[in-house]
Scaffold this motif. Sequence first.
Motif, PDB file in Angstrom:
ATOM      1  N   PRO A 172      27.671   9.160  42.521  1.00 47.14           N
ATOM      2  CA  PRO A 172      27.947  10.030  41.380  1.00 47.14           C
ATOM      3  C   PRO A 172      28.206   9.241  40.111  1.00 47.14           C
ATOM      4  O   PRO A 172      28.716   8.124  40.137  1.00 47.14           O
ATOM      5  CB  PRO A 172      29.197  10.804  41.828  1.00 47.14           C
ATOM      6  CG  PRO A 172      29.175  10.723  43.322  1.00 47.14           C
ATOM      7  CD  PRO A 172      28.587   9.392  43.644  1.00 47.14           C
ATOM      8  N   SER A 230      19.734  14.753  42.428  1.00 53.37           N
ATOM      9  CA  SER A 230      20.371  16.051  42.652  1.00 53.37           C
ATOM     10  C   SER A 230      19.478  17.185  42.170  1.00 53.37           C
ATOM     11  O   SER A 230      19.330  18.209  42.838  1.00 53.37           O
ATOM     12  CB  SER A 230      21.725  16.095  41.923  1.00 53.37           C
ATOM     13  OG  SER A 230      22.282  17.395  41.943  1.00 53.37           O
ATOM     14  N   ARG A 283      19.486  21.156  43.264  1.00 54.29           N
ATOM     15  CA  ARG A 283      20.748  21.725  42.821  1.00 54.29           C
ATOM     16  C   ARG A 283      20.641  22.236  41.395  1.00 54.29           C
ATOM     17  O   ARG A 283      19.720  21.890  40.655  1.00 54.29           O
ATOM     18  CB  ARG A 283      21.861  20.681  42.935  1.00 54.29           C
ATOM     19  CG  ARG A 283      22.181  20.309  44.375  1.00 54.29           C
ATOM     20  CD  ARG A 283      23.115  19.138  44.472  1.00 54.29           C
ATOM     21  NE  ARG A 283      23.353  18.759  45.869  1.00 54.29           N
ATOM     22  CZ  ARG A 283      23.657  17.533  46.279  1.00 54.29           C
ATOM     23  NH1 ARG A 283      23.764  16.563  45.395  1.00 54.29           N
ATOM     24  NH2 ARG A 283      23.858  17.283  47.560  1.00 54.29           N
ATOM     25  N   TYR A 289      21.155  22.960  37.412  1.00 57.73           N
ATOM     26  CA  TYR A 289      21.158  22.031  36.288  1.00 57.73           C
ATOM     27  C   TYR A 289      22.575  21.562  35.965  1.00 57.73           C
ATOM     28  O   TYR A 289      22.816  20.362  35.762  1.00 57.73           O
ATOM     29  CB  TYR A 289      20.530  22.702  35.065  1.00 57.73           C
ATOM     30  CG  TYR A 289      20.725  21.935  33.784  1.00 57.73           C
ATOM     31  CD1 TYR A 289      19.852  20.909  33.421  1.00 57.73           C
ATOM     32  CD2 TYR A 289      21.792  22.216  32.926  1.00 57.73           C
ATOM     33  CE1 TYR A 289      20.033  20.197  32.249  1.00 57.73           C
ATOM     34  CE2 TYR A 289      21.983  21.511  31.756  1.00 57.73           C
ATOM     35  CZ  TYR A 289      21.109  20.503  31.418  1.00 57.73           C
ATOM     36  OH  TYR A 289      21.304  19.787  30.264  1.00 57.73           O
ATOM     37  N   ALA A 290      23.528  22.498  35.919  1.00 59.06           N
ATOM     38  CA  ALA A 290      24.906  22.144  35.540  1.00 59.06           C
ATOM     39  C   ALA A 290      25.510  21.154  36.531  1.00 59.06           C
ATOM     40  O   ALA A 290      26.180  20.182  36.139  1.00 59.06           O
ATOM     41  CB  ALA A 290      25.772  23.412  35.457  1.00 59.06           C
ATOM     42  N   GLU A 291      25.278  21.369  37.839  1.00 57.80           N
ATOM     43  CA  GLU A 291      25.811  20.456  38.853  1.00 57.80           C
ATOM     44  C   GLU A 291      25.156  19.090  38.746  1.00 57.80           C
ATOM     45  O   GLU A 291      25.816  18.045  38.872  1.00 57.80           O
ATOM     46  CB  GLU A 291      25.590  21.056  40.242  1.00 57.80           C
ATOM     47  CG  GLU A 291      26.183  20.202  41.370  1.00 57.80           C
ATOM     48  CD  GLU A 291      25.972  20.815  42.738  1.00 57.80           C
ATOM     49  OE1 GLU A 291      26.348  20.154  43.731  1.00 57.80           O
ATOM     50  OE2 GLU A 291      25.438  21.942  42.821  1.00 57.80           O
ATOM     51  N   SER A 292      23.847  19.073  38.513  1.00 56.01           N
ATOM     52  CA  SER A 292      23.116  17.801  38.394  1.00 56.01           C
ATOM     53  C   SER A 292      23.549  17.038  37.154  1.00 56.01           C
ATOM     54  O   SER A 292      23.643  15.802  37.166  1.00 56.01           O
ATOM     55  CB  SER A 292      21.607  18.064  38.353  1.00 56.01           C
ATOM     56  OG  SER A 292      21.182  18.722  39.525  1.00 56.01           O
ATOM     57  N   THR A 315      26.539  17.125  35.812  1.00 55.11           N
ATOM     58  CA  THR A 315      27.840  16.533  36.143  1.00 55.11           C
ATOM     59  C   THR A 315      27.663  15.291  37.007  1.00 55.11           C
ATOM     60  O   THR A 315      28.327  14.264  36.804  1.00 55.11           O
ATOM     61  CB  THR A 315      28.720  17.556  36.878  1.00 55.11           C
ATOM     62  OG1 THR A 315      28.895  18.709  36.047  1.00 55.11           O
ATOM     63  CG2 THR A 315      30.086  16.954  37.213  1.00 55.11           C
ATOM     64  N   THR A 316      26.753  15.367  37.977  1.00 61.08           N
ATOM     65  CA  THR A 316      26.499  14.233  38.867  1.00 61.08           C
ATOM     66  C   THR A 316      25.969  13.021  38.101  1.00 61.08           C
ATOM     67  O   THR A 316      26.273  11.884  38.437  1.00 61.08           O
ATOM     68  CB  THR A 316      25.483  14.640  39.955  1.00 61.08           C
ATOM     69  OG1 THR A 316      25.991  15.751  40.686  1.00 61.08           O
ATOM     70  CG2 THR A 316      25.215  13.480  40.905  1.00 61.08           C
TER      71      THR A 316
END
Length: 465
Positions: A376, A385, A391, A393-396, A398-399
Amino acid sequence: MNMLVAPAPLPEEIDRGYLGRVMRINGYRNLQNLSDAITELQQLPASPYGRSWHALLSGISGLSSEQFTLRHTTLPLRRGITSYFPDAPHGGESRPLITAKNTVLRTYVAAFLCEQCVRADIAFHGVSYWRRDHQTLGQFWCSKHFSPLSCTTEPDAMLCSPAQYLSKASLLSIGVVQDAQANGFVQRYLELVAAMYERTAPLSVARIAPVLRDRAKFRGFQANVGPVRAALVSDHIREACPVRWLEGVFPGLIQKPPGVFLPQIDGALYMRQSSSSTTAYLLVLAALFDTADEAVNLLQAAHSGVHVPKVLKERTVLKRYTRYALPADNELIDSYVSARGSVVRTAQAFTLPKHIIQKRLLDLGFPNLDGDLDQPGTPIAGLQSFYVHKRAYAESLTTSGMTARRFDALLRKCGPNLFKAFVKMAATEKRCSRKDLAHSLLCMQADHQFMPQESAVLEHELFES
Protein backbone atom coordinates in the motif's frame (compact mmCIF):
# COMPACT_ATOMS: atom_id res chain seq x y z
CA MET A 1 11.66 -3.42 40.30
CA ASN A 2 12.04 -7.06 39.30
CA MET A 3 15.50 -8.61 39.36
CA LEU A 4 16.61 -10.37 36.22
CA VAL A 5 19.42 -12.87 35.65
CA ALA A 6 21.20 -11.79 32.46
CA PRO A 7 23.57 -14.52 31.22
CA ALA A 8 26.22 -13.63 28.68
CA PRO A 9 25.59 -15.04 25.20
CA LEU A 10 27.60 -18.18 24.53
CA PRO A 11 29.97 -18.36 21.52
CA GLU A 12 28.00 -18.22 18.25
CA GLU A 13 24.72 -18.57 20.16
CA ILE A 14 21.89 -17.53 17.84
CA ASP A 15 19.66 -14.68 19.04
CA ARG A 16 16.43 -16.67 19.22
CA GLY A 17 18.14 -19.37 21.25
CA TYR A 18 19.61 -16.76 23.60
CA LEU A 19 16.10 -15.39 24.12
CA GLY A 20 14.86 -18.84 25.11
CA ARG A 21 17.75 -19.39 27.49
CA VAL A 22 17.15 -16.03 29.22
CA MET A 23 13.48 -16.89 29.55
CA ARG A 24 14.16 -20.32 31.03
CA ILE A 25 16.81 -19.13 33.49
CA ASN A 26 14.44 -16.51 34.85
CA GLY A 27 11.50 -18.89 35.08
CA TYR A 28 9.29 -17.15 32.53
CA ARG A 29 6.88 -19.11 30.35
CA ASN A 30 5.45 -16.09 28.58
CA LEU A 31 7.42 -13.82 26.26
CA GLN A 32 5.28 -10.80 27.04
CA ASN A 33 6.09 -11.06 30.74
CA LEU A 34 9.80 -11.36 29.97
CA SER A 35 9.60 -8.35 27.66
CA ASP A 36 7.90 -6.29 30.37
CA ALA A 37 10.56 -7.31 32.91
CA ILE A 38 13.47 -6.35 30.64
CA THR A 39 11.80 -3.09 29.62
CA GLU A 40 11.27 -2.17 33.27
CA LEU A 41 14.82 -3.13 34.20
CA GLN A 42 16.40 -1.09 31.42
CA GLN A 43 13.90 1.78 31.66
CA LEU A 44 13.44 1.70 27.90
CA PRO A 45 11.18 4.31 26.27
CA ALA A 46 8.28 3.22 24.10
CA SER A 47 9.34 2.36 20.54
CA PRO A 48 7.38 3.76 17.56
CA TYR A 49 7.55 0.35 15.81
CA GLY A 50 6.71 -1.88 18.76
CA ARG A 51 8.78 -4.27 20.83
CA SER A 52 12.30 -4.94 19.57
CA TRP A 53 13.69 -8.16 20.97
CA HIS A 54 17.03 -7.24 19.45
CA ALA A 55 17.23 -4.04 21.52
CA LEU A 56 16.14 -5.87 24.66
CA LEU A 57 18.60 -8.75 24.23
CA SER A 58 21.59 -6.67 23.19
CA GLY A 59 20.89 -4.45 26.20
CA ILE A 60 20.96 -7.23 28.78
CA SER A 61 23.86 -9.00 27.05
CA GLY A 62 26.17 -6.04 27.60
CA LEU A 63 26.92 -5.83 23.87
CA SER A 64 26.27 -2.96 21.51
CA SER A 65 23.64 -3.40 18.82
CA GLU A 66 26.36 -3.85 16.20
CA GLN A 67 28.30 -6.39 18.26
CA PHE A 68 25.21 -8.46 19.07
CA THR A 69 24.14 -8.39 15.41
CA LEU A 70 27.51 -9.51 14.07
CA ARG A 71 28.07 -12.28 16.63
CA HIS A 72 24.61 -13.67 17.32
CA THR A 73 22.24 -13.06 14.41
CA THR A 74 21.95 -14.27 10.82
CA LEU A 75 21.39 -10.70 9.59
CA PRO A 76 24.97 -10.28 8.23
CA LEU A 77 24.21 -13.20 5.92
CA ARG A 78 20.60 -12.49 5.03
CA ARG A 79 21.40 -8.82 4.42
CA GLY A 80 24.86 -9.48 2.98
CA ILE A 81 23.93 -8.22 -0.50
CA THR A 82 21.07 -5.72 -0.62
CA SER A 83 19.66 -2.64 -2.31
CA TYR A 84 17.85 -1.55 0.86
CA PHE A 85 20.00 1.05 2.67
CA PRO A 86 23.24 -0.74 1.71
CA ASP A 87 25.36 1.92 3.41
CA ALA A 88 23.81 1.20 6.82
CA PRO A 89 26.06 -1.13 8.88
CA HIS A 90 24.60 -4.32 10.33
CA GLY A 91 22.93 -3.43 13.61
CA GLY A 92 23.60 0.26 13.10
CA GLU A 93 21.66 2.69 15.26
CA SER A 94 20.83 4.82 12.20
CA ARG A 95 18.38 2.18 10.93
CA PRO A 96 16.99 0.44 14.02
CA LEU A 97 13.90 -0.79 12.16
CA ILE A 98 16.03 -3.07 9.94
CA THR A 99 17.43 -4.84 12.98
CA ALA A 100 14.16 -4.85 14.91
CA LYS A 101 12.21 -6.51 12.10
CA ASN A 102 14.88 -8.93 10.86
CA THR A 103 16.44 -10.49 13.96
CA VAL A 104 15.27 -12.82 16.76
CA LEU A 105 12.92 -14.31 14.17
CA ARG A 106 10.50 -17.12 14.91
CA THR A 107 9.69 -17.72 11.23
CA TYR A 108 12.29 -20.40 10.55
CA VAL A 109 11.49 -23.63 8.71
CA ALA A 110 13.46 -25.96 10.98
CA ALA A 111 15.91 -25.83 13.88
CA PHE A 112 19.21 -27.70 13.41
CA LEU A 113 21.50 -29.19 16.04
CA CYS A 114 24.57 -31.41 16.32
CA GLU A 115 24.31 -34.24 18.85
CA GLN A 116 28.03 -34.18 19.60
CA CYS A 117 27.91 -30.41 20.20
CA VAL A 118 24.94 -30.83 22.54
CA ARG A 119 26.82 -33.35 24.67
CA ALA A 120 30.03 -31.31 24.63
CA ASP A 121 28.20 -28.10 25.56
CA ILE A 122 26.54 -29.71 28.55
CA ALA A 123 29.87 -31.08 29.71
CA PHE A 124 31.69 -27.74 29.26
CA HIS A 125 29.04 -25.02 29.77
CA GLY A 126 26.51 -26.99 31.79
CA VAL A 127 23.83 -26.23 29.20
CA SER A 128 23.24 -26.90 25.52
CA TYR A 129 22.47 -24.06 23.11
CA TRP A 130 21.55 -23.38 19.48
CA ARG A 131 24.46 -22.38 17.29
CA ARG A 132 24.13 -19.83 14.47
CA ASP A 133 26.41 -21.82 12.18
CA HIS A 134 24.05 -24.80 12.33
CA GLN A 135 21.12 -22.65 11.13
CA THR A 136 22.92 -21.51 7.98
CA LEU A 137 21.05 -22.54 4.84
CA GLY A 138 23.13 -25.20 3.07
CA GLN A 139 25.34 -26.02 6.08
CA PHE A 140 23.80 -29.43 6.68
CA TRP A 141 26.68 -30.80 8.74
CA CYS A 142 28.58 -29.64 11.80
CA SER A 143 31.70 -27.77 10.70
CA LYS A 144 33.45 -28.88 13.90
CA HIS A 145 32.56 -32.59 13.95
CA PHE A 146 31.86 -33.00 10.18
CA SER A 147 28.82 -35.12 11.04
CA PRO A 148 25.27 -34.63 9.69
CA LEU A 149 23.06 -32.27 11.65
CA SER A 150 19.70 -33.24 13.09
CA CYS A 151 16.63 -31.08 12.67
CA THR A 152 13.20 -30.53 14.14
CA THR A 153 10.27 -28.82 12.46
CA GLU A 154 8.31 -28.27 15.66
CA PRO A 155 7.09 -24.66 15.95
CA ASP A 156 9.55 -22.26 17.58
CA ALA A 157 11.80 -25.05 18.80
CA MET A 158 14.64 -22.65 19.63
CA LEU A 159 12.86 -21.48 22.75
CA CYS A 160 13.65 -24.90 24.22
CA SER A 161 17.01 -26.52 24.85
CA PRO A 162 18.51 -28.47 21.91
CA ALA A 163 18.94 -31.41 24.28
CA GLN A 164 15.18 -31.60 24.60
CA TYR A 165 14.95 -32.59 20.93
CA LEU A 166 17.66 -35.24 20.77
CA SER A 167 15.16 -38.08 20.90
CA LYS A 168 12.70 -36.34 18.58
CA ALA A 169 14.95 -34.75 15.95
CA SER A 170 15.63 -36.32 12.54
CA LEU A 171 19.19 -36.95 11.40
CA LEU A 172 20.05 -35.76 7.89
CA SER A 173 21.07 -38.46 5.47
CA ILE A 174 24.78 -39.27 5.54
CA GLY A 175 24.68 -39.77 1.78
CA VAL A 176 23.25 -36.30 1.13
CA VAL A 177 25.83 -34.72 3.43
CA GLN A 178 28.77 -36.64 1.95
CA ASP A 179 27.77 -35.64 -1.59
CA ALA A 180 27.66 -31.99 -0.53
CA GLN A 181 30.96 -32.16 1.37
CA ALA A 182 32.71 -33.56 -1.72
CA ASN A 183 31.28 -30.94 -4.08
CA GLY A 184 33.49 -27.97 -4.98
CA PHE A 185 30.55 -25.70 -5.80
CA VAL A 186 28.99 -26.28 -2.38
CA GLN A 187 32.31 -25.53 -0.70
CA ARG A 188 32.63 -22.22 -2.58
CA TYR A 189 29.08 -21.30 -1.58
CA LEU A 190 29.78 -21.99 2.10
CA GLU A 191 33.03 -20.02 1.95
CA LEU A 192 31.05 -17.08 0.56
CA VAL A 193 28.57 -17.49 3.41
CA ALA A 194 31.45 -17.26 5.89
CA ALA A 195 32.70 -14.11 4.13
CA MET A 196 29.28 -12.47 4.54
CA TYR A 197 29.32 -13.21 8.29
CA GLU A 198 32.68 -11.43 8.56
CA ARG A 199 31.44 -8.19 7.01
CA THR A 200 30.25 -5.31 9.17
CA ALA A 201 28.07 -3.86 6.39
CA PRO A 202 26.35 -5.26 3.30
CA LEU A 203 27.43 -5.06 -0.32
CA SER A 204 25.32 -2.81 -2.53
CA VAL A 205 23.48 -4.56 -5.35
CA ALA A 206 23.75 -1.45 -7.54
CA ARG A 207 27.54 -1.45 -7.22
CA ILE A 208 28.17 -5.16 -7.74
CA ALA A 209 25.55 -5.92 -10.44
CA PRO A 210 27.86 -4.63 -13.22
CA VAL A 211 30.60 -6.95 -11.93
CA LEU A 212 28.24 -9.91 -12.11
CA ARG A 213 27.19 -8.91 -15.59
CA ASP A 214 30.78 -8.57 -16.86
CA ARG A 215 31.78 -11.88 -15.31
CA ALA A 216 28.71 -13.66 -16.69
CA LYS A 217 29.44 -12.43 -20.23
CA PHE A 218 33.05 -13.55 -19.86
CA ARG A 219 31.85 -17.01 -18.82
CA GLY A 220 29.37 -17.19 -21.71
CA PHE A 221 26.15 -16.79 -19.71
CA GLN A 222 23.19 -14.69 -20.77
CA ALA A 223 23.38 -11.44 -18.82
CA ASN A 224 20.29 -9.61 -20.03
CA VAL A 225 16.55 -10.08 -20.08
CA GLY A 226 14.77 -11.27 -23.21
CA PRO A 227 14.68 -14.46 -25.29
CA VAL A 228 17.22 -17.03 -24.13
CA ARG A 229 20.09 -17.01 -26.61
CA ALA A 230 22.97 -18.16 -24.38
CA ALA A 231 23.62 -20.50 -21.48
CA LEU A 232 21.75 -19.65 -18.29
CA VAL A 233 23.60 -19.42 -14.99
CA SER A 234 20.56 -20.99 -13.33
CA ASP A 235 21.02 -24.12 -15.45
CA HIS A 236 24.72 -24.23 -14.59
CA ILE A 237 23.98 -24.07 -10.86
CA ARG A 238 21.42 -26.84 -11.24
CA GLU A 239 23.99 -29.07 -12.95
CA ALA A 240 26.87 -28.23 -10.61
CA CYS A 241 25.12 -28.99 -7.30
CA PRO A 242 23.94 -32.25 -5.73
CA VAL A 243 20.20 -32.37 -6.30
CA ARG A 244 19.19 -33.06 -2.68
CA TRP A 245 21.44 -30.33 -1.31
CA LEU A 246 20.10 -27.77 -3.77
CA GLU A 247 16.53 -28.84 -3.05
CA GLY A 248 17.05 -27.85 0.57
CA VAL A 249 18.68 -24.52 -0.34
CA PHE A 250 16.83 -23.16 -3.38
CA PRO A 251 14.07 -25.53 -4.53
CA GLY A 252 13.02 -23.20 -7.35
CA LEU A 253 16.15 -24.23 -9.24
CA ILE A 254 15.08 -27.87 -9.11
CA GLN A 255 11.54 -27.12 -10.19
CA LYS A 256 12.34 -24.98 -13.25
CA PRO A 257 12.72 -26.63 -16.70
CA PRO A 258 16.14 -26.35 -18.41
CA GLY A 259 16.51 -23.34 -20.66
CA VAL A 260 13.84 -21.33 -18.84
CA PHE A 261 14.81 -17.95 -17.41
CA LEU A 262 14.55 -17.81 -13.59
CA PRO A 263 14.34 -14.12 -12.53
CA GLN A 264 15.49 -14.76 -8.95
CA ILE A 265 18.77 -16.22 -10.21
CA ASP A 266 19.37 -15.07 -13.80
CA GLY A 267 18.07 -11.58 -12.96
CA ALA A 268 20.87 -11.13 -10.44
CA LEU A 269 23.24 -10.57 -13.36
CA TYR A 270 21.74 -7.27 -14.41
CA MET A 271 19.11 -5.94 -11.97
CA ARG A 272 20.24 -2.90 -9.96
CA GLN A 273 17.83 -3.68 -7.13
CA SER A 274 17.74 -6.96 -5.27
CA SER A 275 16.39 -9.68 -7.53
CA SER A 276 16.22 -12.20 -4.74
CA SER A 277 17.80 -13.25 -1.45
CA THR A 278 21.47 -13.20 -0.56
CA THR A 279 21.39 -16.98 -0.98
CA ALA A 280 20.59 -16.51 -4.67
CA TYR A 281 23.48 -14.07 -5.12
CA LEU A 282 25.91 -16.42 -3.40
CA LEU A 283 24.84 -19.30 -5.64
CA VAL A 284 25.45 -17.06 -8.67
CA LEU A 285 28.86 -15.99 -7.34
CA ALA A 286 29.85 -19.61 -6.74
CA ALA A 287 29.02 -20.28 -10.39
CA LEU A 288 30.87 -17.27 -11.82
CA PHE A 289 34.14 -17.45 -9.86
CA ASP A 290 36.69 -20.22 -9.35
CA THR A 291 37.35 -19.29 -5.73
CA ALA A 292 35.42 -17.50 -3.01
CA ASP A 293 38.38 -15.19 -2.32
CA GLU A 294 38.44 -14.02 -5.93
CA ALA A 295 34.73 -13.22 -5.79
CA VAL A 296 34.87 -11.41 -2.45
CA ASN A 297 37.93 -9.33 -3.40
CA LEU A 298 36.46 -8.20 -6.71
CA LEU A 299 33.07 -7.38 -5.20
CA GLN A 300 34.67 -5.36 -2.42
CA ALA A 301 36.75 -3.45 -4.98
CA ALA A 302 33.61 -2.64 -6.99
CA HIS A 303 31.68 -1.74 -3.85
CA SER A 304 34.37 0.71 -2.74
CA GLY A 305 34.88 2.16 -6.24
CA VAL A 306 38.42 0.82 -6.72
CA HIS A 307 37.33 -1.47 -9.56
CA VAL A 308 35.21 -0.02 -12.37
CA PRO A 309 33.33 -2.73 -14.28
CA LYS A 310 33.65 -2.80 -18.06
CA VAL A 311 29.98 -2.06 -18.59
CA LEU A 312 30.35 1.23 -16.68
CA LYS A 313 33.51 2.21 -18.56
CA GLU A 314 31.71 1.76 -21.86
CA ARG A 315 28.94 4.13 -20.81
CA THR A 316 31.39 6.99 -20.28
CA VAL A 317 32.45 7.02 -23.95
CA LEU A 318 28.92 7.26 -25.39
CA LYS A 319 28.47 10.48 -27.38
CA ARG A 320 25.64 12.85 -26.63
CA TYR A 321 23.93 12.39 -29.96
CA THR A 322 24.48 8.69 -30.38
CA ARG A 323 21.70 6.91 -32.28
CA TYR A 324 20.37 4.05 -30.16
CA ALA A 325 18.98 0.77 -31.41
CA LEU A 326 15.91 -0.05 -29.34
CA PRO A 327 15.16 -3.65 -28.42
CA ALA A 328 12.10 -5.36 -29.83
CA ASP A 329 8.87 -4.38 -28.11
CA ASN A 330 8.33 -7.87 -26.67
CA GLU A 331 11.84 -7.86 -25.15
CA LEU A 332 11.26 -4.38 -23.76
CA ILE A 333 7.97 -5.41 -22.15
CA ASP A 334 9.53 -8.58 -20.70
CA SER A 335 12.24 -6.45 -19.12
CA TYR A 336 9.62 -4.00 -17.80
CA VAL A 337 7.85 -6.93 -16.15
CA SER A 338 11.08 -8.26 -14.62
CA ALA A 339 11.87 -4.75 -13.33
CA ARG A 340 8.35 -4.57 -11.88
CA GLY A 341 7.53 -1.38 -13.70
CA SER A 342 10.76 0.52 -13.01
CA VAL A 343 11.94 2.43 -16.08
CA VAL A 344 15.38 2.91 -14.51
CA ARG A 345 15.96 -0.82 -14.09
CA THR A 346 14.52 -1.54 -17.53
CA ALA A 347 16.97 0.93 -19.09
CA GLN A 348 19.85 -0.60 -17.13
CA ALA A 349 19.00 -4.04 -18.47
CA PHE A 350 19.70 -2.81 -22.02
CA THR A 351 22.46 -0.34 -21.10
CA LEU A 352 20.42 2.48 -22.67
CA PRO A 353 19.58 5.99 -21.39
CA LYS A 354 16.46 6.23 -19.29
CA HIS A 355 14.73 8.82 -21.50
CA ILE A 356 15.04 6.62 -24.58
CA ILE A 357 13.44 3.64 -22.86
CA GLN A 358 10.82 5.73 -21.06
CA LYS A 359 9.58 7.33 -24.28
CA ARG A 360 9.08 3.97 -25.99
CA LEU A 361 7.39 2.43 -22.94
CA LEU A 362 4.98 5.36 -22.71
CA ASP A 363 4.17 4.93 -26.40
CA LEU A 364 3.27 1.31 -25.57
CA GLY A 365 1.15 2.33 -22.56
CA PHE A 366 3.56 1.33 -19.79
CA PRO A 367 4.22 4.17 -17.31
CA ASN A 368 7.08 4.34 -14.84
CA LEU A 369 6.08 2.71 -11.53
CA ASP A 370 7.62 2.61 -8.08
CA GLY A 371 7.16 0.24 -5.15
CA ASP A 372 6.23 -3.41 -4.77
CA LEU A 373 3.07 -5.24 -5.73
CA ASP A 374 0.48 -5.27 -2.94
CA GLN A 375 2.51 -2.74 -0.94
CA PRO A 376 0.00 0.00 0.00
CA GLY A 377 0.99 3.58 -0.64
CA THR A 378 2.69 3.00 -4.01
CA PRO A 379 1.54 3.79 -7.59
CA ILE A 380 2.01 0.19 -8.71
CA ALA A 381 -0.22 -1.06 -5.88
CA GLY A 382 -2.91 1.46 -6.83
CA LEU A 383 -2.90 0.38 -10.48
CA GLN A 384 -2.95 -3.29 -9.52
CA SER A 385 -5.95 -2.61 -7.28
CA PHE A 386 -7.79 -0.83 -10.11
CA TYR A 387 -6.93 -2.99 -13.11
CA VAL A 388 -6.28 -6.47 -11.67
CA HIS A 389 -8.42 -6.64 -8.53
CA LYS A 390 -11.19 -4.53 -10.16
CA ARG A 391 -11.63 -2.44 -7.03
CA ALA A 392 -13.41 0.89 -6.95
CA TYR A 393 -11.62 4.04 -8.05
CA ALA A 394 -11.75 5.58 -4.56
CA GLU A 395 -10.25 2.47 -2.91
CA SER A 396 -7.53 2.21 -5.57
CA LEU A 397 -6.72 5.90 -5.15
CA THR A 398 -6.23 5.38 -1.41
CA THR A 399 -4.05 2.33 -2.07
CA SER A 400 -1.82 4.32 -4.45
CA GLY A 401 -0.99 6.94 -1.81
CA MET A 402 -1.26 9.61 -4.54
CA THR A 403 -3.40 12.69 -4.95
CA ALA A 404 -6.44 12.32 -7.20
CA ARG A 405 -4.83 14.58 -9.81
CA ARG A 406 -1.63 12.53 -10.00
CA PHE A 407 -3.49 9.21 -9.96
CA ASP A 408 -5.74 10.37 -12.84
CA ALA A 409 -2.67 11.44 -14.82
CA LEU A 410 -1.13 8.00 -14.22
CA LEU A 411 -4.29 6.22 -15.38
CA ARG A 412 -4.27 8.20 -18.62
CA LYS A 413 -0.78 6.86 -19.41
CA CYS A 414 -1.83 3.22 -19.09
CA GLY A 415 -2.35 1.16 -22.21
CA PRO A 416 -4.57 -1.90 -22.80
CA ASN A 417 -1.71 -4.39 -22.30
CA LEU A 418 -0.81 -3.22 -18.80
CA PHE A 419 -3.18 -5.79 -17.28
CA LYS A 420 -1.19 -8.66 -18.87
CA ALA A 421 2.02 -7.11 -17.55
CA PHE A 422 0.62 -7.05 -14.01
CA VAL A 423 -0.31 -10.72 -14.25
CA LYS A 424 3.27 -11.57 -15.29
CA MET A 425 4.68 -9.38 -12.51
CA ALA A 426 2.66 -11.26 -9.93
CA ALA A 427 4.10 -14.54 -11.27
CA THR A 428 7.72 -13.33 -11.20
CA GLU A 429 7.26 -11.77 -7.74
CA LYS A 430 7.14 -15.24 -6.19
CA ARG A 431 10.50 -16.06 -4.63
CA CYS A 432 12.07 -18.99 -2.88
CA SER A 433 9.86 -18.76 0.18
CA ARG A 434 9.87 -20.44 3.57
CA LYS A 435 6.93 -22.48 2.30
CA ASP A 436 9.03 -23.76 -0.62
CA LEU A 437 11.90 -24.68 1.68
CA ALA A 438 9.58 -26.37 4.16
CA HIS A 439 8.03 -28.38 1.33
CA SER A 440 11.49 -29.48 0.16
CA LEU A 441 12.38 -30.56 3.68
CA LEU A 442 9.19 -32.61 3.96
CA CYS A 443 9.89 -34.18 0.57
CA MET A 444 13.36 -35.17 1.73
CA GLN A 445 11.85 -36.74 4.83
CA ALA A 446 9.26 -38.55 2.73
CA ASP A 447 12.04 -39.88 0.51
CA HIS A 448 13.80 -41.21 3.62
CA GLN A 449 16.60 -38.67 3.36
CA PHE A 450 16.30 -38.19 7.13
CA MET A 451 16.49 -40.91 9.75
CA PRO A 452 15.09 -40.77 13.32
CA GLN A 453 17.82 -40.28 15.86
CA GLU A 454 18.02 -42.72 18.76
CA SER A 455 19.28 -40.50 21.59
CA ALA A 456 18.16 -39.97 25.17
CA VAL A 457 17.20 -36.52 26.41
CA LEU A 458 20.17 -35.16 28.32
CA GLU A 459 18.34 -32.21 29.84
CA HIS A 460 14.87 -30.71 29.84
CA GLU A 461 14.50 -26.98 29.42
CA LEU A 462 11.64 -24.82 28.17
CA PHE A 463 12.61 -22.76 25.11
CA GLU A 464 10.80 -20.41 22.74
CA SER A 465 12.17 -18.75 19.62
